[in-house]
Structures are given as C-alpha cells and as structure tokens.
Design a protein around this motif. Sequence first.
Motif, PDB file in Angstrom:
ATOM      1  N   SER A   7      -8.166  10.394   1.445  1.00 52.99           N
ATOM      2  CA  SER A   7      -9.140  11.474   1.381  1.00 52.99           C
ATOM      3  C   SER A   7     -10.306  10.992   0.533  1.00 52.99           C
ATOM      4  CB  SER A   7      -8.489  12.704   0.735  1.00 52.99           C
ATOM      5  OG  SER A   7      -9.430  13.717   0.513  1.00 52.99           O
ATOM      6  N   PRO A   8     -11.538  11.293   0.836  1.00 54.71           N
ATOM      7  CA  PRO A   8     -12.023  12.208   1.865  1.00 54.71           C
ATOM      8  C   PRO A   8     -12.212  11.494   3.202  1.00 54.71           C
ATOM      9  CG  PRO A   8     -13.867  11.439   0.568  1.00 54.71           C
ATOM     10  CD  PRO A   8     -12.620  10.806  -0.013  1.00 54.71           C
ATOM     11  N   GLU A   9     -12.405  12.281   4.235  1.00 49.99           N
ATOM     12  CA  GLU A   9     -12.773  11.716   5.533  1.00 49.99           C
ATOM     13  C   GLU A   9     -14.134  11.063   5.376  1.00 49.99           C
ATOM     14  OE1 GLU A   9     -11.068  11.572   8.300  1.00 49.99           O
ATOM     15  OE2 GLU A   9      -9.384  12.796   7.691  1.00 49.99           O
ATOM     16  N   PRO A  10     -14.474   9.999   5.966  1.00 44.90           N
ATOM     17  CA  PRO A  10     -13.753   9.247   6.991  1.00 44.90           C
ATOM     18  C   PRO A  10     -12.969   8.072   6.424  1.00 44.90           C
ATOM     19  CG  PRO A  10     -15.981   8.439   6.897  1.00 44.90           C
ATOM     20  CD  PRO A  10     -15.847   9.506   5.825  1.00 44.90           C
ATOM     21  N   TYR A  11     -12.574   8.142   5.159  1.00 45.92           N
ATOM     22  CA  TYR A  11     -11.947   7.000   4.497  1.00 45.92           C
ATOM     23  C   TYR A  11     -10.426   6.982   4.618  1.00 45.92           C
ATOM     24  CZ  TYR A  11     -16.610   6.651   2.673  1.00 45.92           C
ATOM     25  OH  TYR A  11     -17.975   6.557   2.570  1.00 45.92           O
ATOM     26  N   ASP A  12      -9.864   7.920   5.338  1.00 43.77           N
ATOM     27  CA  ASP A  12      -8.420   7.961   5.521  1.00 43.77           C
ATOM     28  C   ASP A  12      -7.959   6.677   6.210  1.00 43.77           C
ATOM     29  OD1 ASP A  12      -5.790   8.466   6.075  1.00 43.77           O
ATOM     30  OD2 ASP A  12      -6.133  10.363   7.092  1.00 43.77           O
ATOM     31  N   ASN A  13      -7.054   5.978   5.567  1.00 44.47           N
ATOM     32  CA  ASN A  13      -6.567   4.713   6.122  1.00 44.47           C
ATOM     33  C   ASN A  13      -5.100   4.871   6.532  1.00 44.47           C
ATOM     34  OD1 ASN A  13      -6.171   2.106   6.882  1.00 44.47           O
ATOM     35  ND2 ASN A  13      -7.097   1.216   5.070  1.00 44.47           N
ATOM     36  N   GLU A  14      -4.870   5.721   7.507  1.00 42.99           N
ATOM     37  CA  GLU A  14      -3.522   5.993   7.997  1.00 42.99           C
ATOM     38  C   GLU A  14      -2.864   4.738   8.554  1.00 42.99           C
ATOM     39  OE1 GLU A  14      -0.081   8.156   8.716  1.00 42.99           O
ATOM     40  OE2 GLU A  14      -1.825   8.732   7.547  1.00 42.99           O
ATOM     41  N   ALA A  15      -3.636   3.872   9.218  1.00 48.88           N
ATOM     42  CA  ALA A  15      -3.066   2.644   9.792  1.00 48.88           C
ATOM     43  C   ALA A  15      -2.481   1.753   8.700  1.00 48.88           C
ATOM     44  CB  ALA A  15      -4.127   1.893  10.597  1.00 48.88           C
ATOM     45  N   SER A  16      -3.180   1.613   7.595  1.00 54.88           N
ATOM     46  CA  SER A  16      -2.681   0.814   6.482  1.00 54.88           C
ATOM     47  C   SER A  16      -1.426   1.451   5.883  1.00 54.88           C
ATOM     48  CB  SER A  16      -3.771   0.678   5.418  1.00 54.88           C
ATOM     49  OG  SER A  16      -3.301  -0.034   4.308  1.00 54.88           O
ATOM     50  N   PHE A  17      -1.446   2.762   5.713  1.00 53.81           N
ATOM     51  CA  PHE A  17      -0.287   3.475   5.187  1.00 53.81           C
ATOM     52  C   PHE A  17       0.935   3.232   6.074  1.00 53.81           C
ATOM     53  CE2 PHE A  17       2.175   7.535   5.108  1.00 53.81           C
ATOM     54  CZ  PHE A  17       2.677   7.411   3.822  1.00 53.81           C
ATOM     55  N   GLN A  18       0.763   3.363   7.383  1.00 53.85           N
ATOM     56  CA  GLN A  18       1.882   3.157   8.308  1.00 53.85           C
ATOM     57  C   GLN A  18       2.356   1.702   8.310  1.00 53.85           C
ATOM     58  OE1 GLN A  18       3.668   5.510   9.577  1.00 53.85           O
ATOM     59  NE2 GLN A  18       2.268   7.071   8.817  1.00 53.85           N
ATOM     60  N   LEU A  19       1.440   0.754   8.162  1.00 49.85           N
ATOM     61  CA  LEU A  19       1.822  -0.662   8.065  1.00 49.85           C
ATOM     62  C   LEU A  19       2.757  -0.874   6.878  1.00 49.85           C
ATOM     63  CD1 LEU A  19       1.518  -3.713   8.809  1.00 49.85           C
ATOM     64  CD2 LEU A  19      -0.452  -3.719   7.244  1.00 49.85           C
ATOM     65  N   PHE A  20       2.391  -0.332   5.727  1.00 53.87           N
ATOM     66  CA  PHE A  20       3.252  -0.482   4.551  1.00 53.87           C
ATOM     67  C   PHE A  20       4.589   0.218   4.760  1.00 53.87           C
ATOM     68  CE2 PHE A  20      -0.835  -1.309   2.296  1.00 53.87           C
ATOM     69  CZ  PHE A  20      -0.503  -2.575   1.826  1.00 53.87           C
ATOM     70  N   ARG A  21       4.582   1.402   5.325  1.00 54.52           N
ATOM     71  CA  ARG A  21       5.838   2.131   5.577  1.00 54.52           C
ATOM     72  C   ARG A  21       6.758   1.356   6.512  1.00 54.52           C
ATOM     73  NH1 ARG A  21       6.187   7.761   4.480  1.00 54.52           N
ATOM     74  NH2 ARG A  21       8.275   7.328   5.204  1.00 54.52           N
ATOM     75  N   ARG A  22       6.193   0.785   7.584  1.00 52.84           N
ATOM     76  CA  ARG A  22       7.011  -0.011   8.526  1.00 52.84           C
ATOM     77  C   ARG A  22       7.614  -1.239   7.853  1.00 52.84           C
ATOM     78  NH1 ARG A  22       2.654   0.845  11.934  1.00 52.84           N
ATOM     79  NH2 ARG A  22       1.935  -1.285  11.641  1.00 52.84           N
ATOM     80  N   ASN A  23       7.012  -1.665   6.760  1.00 50.42           N
ATOM     81  CA  ASN A  23       7.469  -2.868   6.079  1.00 50.42           C
ATOM     82  C   ASN A  23       8.248  -2.566   4.798  1.00 50.42           C
ATOM     83  OD1 ASN A  23       6.462  -5.468   7.471  1.00 50.42           O
ATOM     84  ND2 ASN A  23       4.817  -3.982   7.719  1.00 50.42           N
ATOM     85  N   GLY A  24       8.839  -1.377   4.732  1.00 52.37           N
ATOM     86  CA  GLY A  24       9.782  -1.057   3.671  1.00 52.37           C
ATOM     87  C   GLY A  24       9.196  -0.450   2.406  1.00 52.37           C
ATOM     88  N   PHE A  25       7.914  -0.137   2.388  1.00 50.03           N
ATOM     89  CA  PHE A  25       7.314   0.499   1.224  1.00 50.03           C
ATOM     90  C   PHE A  25       7.617   1.993   1.253  1.00 50.03           C
ATOM     91  CE2 PHE A  25       5.170  -3.442   1.155  1.00 50.03           C
ATOM     92  CZ  PHE A  25       4.572  -3.604  -0.089  1.00 50.03           C
TER      93      PHE A  25
END
Length: 164
Positions: free
Chosen positions: A119-137
Amino acid sequence: MLEILESPSAELILACKDDEQTNMLAGYLILEAPTHFKAAYTDPSDGLLDPFFVINPSLTLYPSTNSHNLLELLENPELRYIYQIAVRTDLRRQGVGTALINMSKQRSTYALLADTLFSPEPYDNEASFQLFRRNGFKQSGTLDIRNFPVFQPCQTRVLTWMAE
C-alpha cells in the motif's frame, strides 16, 4: 544502491540466461545484513522498532509474539536481509526468482528476512509477496512506514524464512 553494495556484508547474486541465442542478465538479488531494514523501521527518537509494527498472530519464530522478539531476530548476526530482488519482465514466471531465492537460502545458516510493499496503490507488489510465499517465507507482520523517502505513508509486509 551503491552504498549498500559497497557494504562488507552485501552480496550481489546474479542469474543469467545463457543459451545458444542469448547471454543476458535474467535477474539479481541483493543480500545483506539487516542494517537497512532496521534503519528504515526504527524510530530515531528512541532506537526502538517503529510502534506501528503489527505482528501476525500466526508468527512462528518465537513463542511470544511481540516486537522485542523481532528485535532479537534482527540482532542475530546470522540473519540475512533480501534488500532487493528483480527479474527481467520478459523472464518472469520462469523460475528465475525462485533460483535467486534458493541461492540466498544456501548462503543463510539461520534465517532470511524480506519485505514487500502492499500500500498505497499502485505500489502493491503482490507478485513479489507470492514469490516469497511459494518459496517458504511466512508473513511475520506488517509495518506502517511514515518516513519512506519516495511516498508516504505506505505499508509493507515483513516475511521471514528460517533455516532448518
């Protein structure tokens, strides 16, 4: 960024695409001690973690979930902070980010720390968040940032990965 790369604790990890037709930089990751993380999120008046840090109730790093335990984690000299990760736009979703994270995990004997804006838009980096989650973070908490130089206020998710 040059200041960070000149730090003795910093490591620059590069991923290259090397095939018969191309030889190019595919992405990079900057790994360092959590110095810049602490500086960004510490209140300069008292040296404590910003009071706007909200711990995720499912935090698994310590049995007690308060900001003092995060400070203990930040003080461990074995902790490494992913200051920045970037992958060429045309090479995303092809395993480059995962390869960079795996290389950083090999260099960490204790834990990794990362943060992603949401937050705020347009700085939401959901792709980066999901990358870390997929890799055990795991998401350890969120921070409201009041003194970010580019835009303010903003919010970031704090993520951790613990070595086994």
